[in-house]
Design an enzyme around this catalytic site. Structure first.
Site, PDB file in Angstrom:
ATOM      1  CG  LEU B  60      -1.857  -1.244   1.315  1.00  0.00           C
ATOM      2  CD1 LEU B  60      -2.801  -1.107   2.493  1.00  0.00           C
ATOM      3  CD2 LEU B  60      -2.642  -1.483   0.030  1.00  0.00           C
ATOM      4  NE  ARG B  61       4.630   0.643  -3.890  1.00  0.00           N
ATOM      5  CZ  ARG B  61       5.554  -0.273  -4.119  1.00  0.00           C
ATOM      6  NH1 ARG B  61       6.391  -0.638  -3.166  1.00  0.00           N
ATOM      7  NH2 ARG B  61       5.660  -0.827  -5.310  1.00  0.00           N
ATOM      8  CG  ASN B  91       8.117  -3.269   1.183  1.00  0.00           C
ATOM      9  OD1 ASN B  91       6.905  -3.085   1.319  1.00  0.00           O
ATOM     10  ND2 ASN B  91       8.696  -3.308  -0.001  1.00  0.00           N
ATOM     11  CG  ASP B 302       3.421  -9.675  -6.051  1.00  0.00           C
ATOM     12  OD1 ASP B 302       3.868  -9.044  -5.075  1.00  0.00           O
ATOM     13  OD2 ASP B 302       4.147 -10.146  -6.955  1.00  0.00           O
ATOM     14  CG  HIS B 306       6.313   1.081  -9.041  1.00  0.00           C
ATOM     15  ND1 HIS B 306       7.189   1.317  -8.019  1.00  0.00           N
ATOM     16  CD2 HIS B 306       6.385  -0.249  -9.292  1.00  0.00           C
ATOM     17  CE1 HIS B 306       7.769   0.183  -7.655  1.00  0.00           C
ATOM     18  NE2 HIS B 306       7.292  -0.790  -8.405  1.00  0.00           N
TER      19      HIS B 306
END
Lengths: 329, 437
Positions: B60-61, B91, B302, B306
């Site tokens: 989900l950034r 991450n 997955d 971006h």
């Protein structure tokens, strides 16, 4: 979706020269024939022809090179183009500027042709897809992918020395995995109908499924050299020794070095080629590199005529696009 | 909306092996046997009602890379995909290794009113593979799954210890198996296409060596091991064997890996640059069979959104990953024909399948169905509606999908799979989170 082959323009003509992949035998032969015409130019006292007069060729080298860059410069100058060489190795791209940003700036210099060398496989392809349609791109080497002008000068040398590809057995020795010269060379040899292309080296220097390129794989150099017409060495990059790919240069020379004894296994009139610079005593014995079967220096000389041929052909096709763009405006 | 009645839907409830038309009742956020006469009504004629999908791996950034995606944008895009629960990768920056980050994500998710966001807690502090994270504390904070994003734990001693510790608290661990030394700087499957393009390859052994190592450690630690995003036929074999030995192992596959192969990267198409590489036709076939036979328990997104610049570079320098949410539902709806499976079995792979992977026996959360008393997480999907992949209406901030603008997979992979399926309603805990305009 991605356009299948960016090398061709809207008139289906070769607009960029990015890789041998996707080009047919007729196109490759046309380049070789055109190069024949230019060899005579290079023998004359005044070595210029006015084909690219008023055009600007920019050499964009994102990776170090002396030989290739010089050969391109000379080829462009002999075609009477203005030549701009931009060393990008240490400049903007290292400062975090994206390749695309750099490209936009260079476009603004209003060049007609970019010769590009870059350490990423696919960089020339990427640039060709994003550059203004009026600019022609020549790939001067991209990562481990392609070095198509090197392949064409190799083909030119082979054709001059040996003639018909369909009767030839060509052996390529050494680091196939990391070599763009090998990839483009194999593609050109296969497209031109070479009877047999052999590659030889340890498994660590072979890419996965290398047979899919159309070659026969040998582990034993003595067997690979048997009855060969053309023997091509490849430069062994020093960084391969620091990684775990081969134990040492001396061991490599023992196992795969091109020695005079081994050359006797090839046909008596076999030629020895190498893209340079050679590591003497690593991949090739000095006496072989300098021997009478060696055509290594001829390769360098022919490289100019071949690059003149590629430049003039695609610049000509570029003219059609530039005219079409002008008419749009 | 405290009471809701859904009429005329084809109800598919894999946990109960139920596939038929019936009325669904929702009261106070849970499924019920009936509801009041004045309850709100959704007429779901032509729609399929099923439990909301569970995604076991998405990025989900946020926090850290909100230029690529935010919890708000991605949790709404996830609703469009049919998910009602998304396990998000640790991450982030900061890494999800503290209750503070877990709380931050929960608050953002609450405010966004999208899917339930379930943070995957990092197995090691900072994802550095050296010290263990505070797993028990993170579990108390609500983390149901541990993971290590795409980074392997290289020190086998640390890995063993992490698995032992996690097993003490019965928390499942999800790993994407990769041996970093073998994968090296590879950016594509080590095979004929990468060889032709001169791209550094990722051999199958990079995955299988890592899986073999994890399976051995799973044997000795008795931990619950989930292998995330399998990519090769040999990996499937290893998982099948381990399951036959009775080990507590589960596995998933990214949905794109059921469609794409390494052929798609030809022409240096950076859209297909994926951290888990697309491999050969044979590998893809093995993954499909594994989904059908149940060796693969779950299909995940997955999802890797971006910013545009991330893909505007030569292939090896482009950022890996595909934005998956916008196309997920139509890709899933294409699978029954493609894999020769019933729709209920495909839906099981995104509902009861993943629910079992993360089930907590003590809290009896294993059951994931439309049964009365269960939290009312469900979706209503129109399987026949053309997919909404118009560039203008994408919900994910990540536009990095090769499927944008497509109506069929024909132009992409050559397989004649129409892209159909639209999620009309998403209901979470009885509240409507997504509905038609």
């Amino acid at each position: 979706m991605i356009k299948s082959d960016p090398q061709f323009n809207q008139f289906n003509k070769l607009h960029h020269f990015l890789s041998i992949d996707g080009l047919d035998k007729t196109t490759l032969t046309h380049i070789l024939d055109t190069a024949e015409g230019f060899t005579s130019v290079n023998d004359k006292a005044i070595k210029n022809v006015p084909l690219l007069r008023g055009k600007t060729v920019a050499n964009l080298f994102f990776e170090n090179s002396t030989r290739t860059r010089t050969a391109f410069e000379l080829a462009a100058k002999r075609l009477s183009a203005d030549v701009l060489t931009i060393d990008l190795v240490s400049s903007s791209t290292k400062k975090g500027e994206s390749l695309l940003d750099t490209l936009r700036v260079l476009e603004a210099l209003q060049s007609d042709m970019f010769v590009v060398r870059h350490s990423d496989s696919g960089a020339a392809d990427f640039i060709a897809r994003h550059v203004a349609p009026t600019i022609n791109i020549i790939n001067g080497g991209d990562g481990q992918h392609a070095h198509p002008t090197q392949a064409m000068l190799d083909m030119f040398t082979i054709r001059r020395c040996k003639g018909d590809f369909s009767k030839l057995c060509v052996v390529i020795i050494g680091d196939i995995r990391h070599s763009r010269v090998a990839r483009s060379g194999i593609a050109a040899l296969v497209t031109l109908g070479t009877a047999e292309v052999r590659v030889v080296g340890p498994q660590t220097l072979m890419p996965a499924d290398v047979e899919s390129l159309g070659v026969t794989v040998y582990r034993d150099i003595d067997k690979a050299l048997k009855d060969a017409d053309v023997v091509m060495g490849l430069r062994l990059q020093s960084e391969r020794m620091s990684s775990a790919t081969i134990p040492s240069t001396s061991e490599f020379y023992q196992a795969y070095g091109l020695t005079p004894e081994r050359m006797r296994l090839a046909k008596p009139d076999a030629i020895v080629m190498h893209p340079g610079p050679t590591n003497r005593g690593v991949e090739i014995a000095a006496s072989v590199a300098d021997g009478k079967q060696s055509v290594i220096l001829q390769q360098v000389t022919y490289g100019i005529a071949v690059r003149m041929a590629v430049m003039s052909i695609i610049m000509g096709h570029g003219e059609e696009v530039r005219e079409a763009e002008m008419n749009k405006e | 909306m405290s009471q809701l009645r859904i009429e005329n839907a084809r109800v598919i409830d894999p946990a109960n092996v139920f596939d038929d038309h019936r009325t669904l009742y929702i009261q106070d956020g849970k499924f019920a046997d009936s509801c009041a006469a004045d309850a709100s009504v959704i007429d779901a004629k032509g729609l399929i009602a099923c439990p909301g999908f569970i995604d076991l791996y998405a990025r989900l950034r946020e926090p850290g890379a909100s230029r690529k995606g935010t919890i708000e944008s991605e949790s709404k895009a996830a609703l469009k995909a049919g998910f009602t629960t998304v396990f998000c990768s640790p991450n982030t920056n900061p890494v999800i290794d503290s209750t503070a980050t877990v709380e931050l994500i929960k608050q953002k998710a609450m405010a966004a009113q999208g899917v339930r966001v379930a943070p995957i807690a990092a197995l090691s502090a900072g994802l550095e593979g050296e010290r263990l994270s505070e797993m028990a504390t993170l579990k108390r904070a609500g983390c149901m799954l541990l993971g290590h994003s795409d980074k392997p734990i290289e020190d086998t001693g640390v890995l063993l210890s992490a698995m032992e510790y996690a097993s003490s608290f019965n928390i499942p661990i999800s790993f994407r198996a990769v041996d970093a030394a073998i994968a090296g700087n590879g950016c594509a499957h080590a095979g004929s296409v990468a060889t032709r393009l001169g791209l550094p390859g990722i051999p199958v052994a990079a995955e299988t060596v890592a899986i073999a190592r994890l399976i051995e450690l799973c044997k000795s630690t008795q931990c619950r091991l989930h292998l995330s995003r399998l990519s090769s036929a040999r990996a499937v074999e290893l998982v099948r064997d381990a399951k036959q030995q009775g080990l507590s192992i589960s596995a998933d596959v990214g949905i794109h890996h059921l469609y794409f192969t390494h052929e798609q990267i030809d022409g240096f198409n950076a859209h297909f640059h994926s951290a888990v590489p697309f491999r050969t036709l044979e590998d893809r076939e093995a993954l499909r069979i594994a989904v059908r036979e149940g060796t693969i328990d779950s299909i995940c997104s997955d999802h890797a959104p971006h910013d545009n610049d991330a893909k505007l570079a030569p292939f090896p320098s482009s950022a890996p990953g595909l934005s998956a949410f916008d196309a997920f539902a139509p890709l899933l709806m294409g699978l029954p024909d493609l894999l020769n499976m019933s729709l209920i079995d495909i839906i099981a792979r995104v509902t009861s399948g993943p629910a079992r992977v993360v089930a907590d026996e003590e809290r009896r959360s294993g059951e994931y169905s439309l049964n009365p008393g269960q939290a009312a997480d469900l979706i209503l999907i129109d399987p026949a509606a053309p997919a909404d992949l118009d560039a203008q209406t994408l919900l994910s901030q990540g536009r990095n999908s090769p499927l944008i603008g497509l109506a069929s997979m024909l132009d992409c992979t050559g397989e004649d799979v129409p892209l159909k399926g639209q999620v009309h309603y998403s209901i979470i805990g009885g509240a409507v989170r997504r509905s038609p305009e």
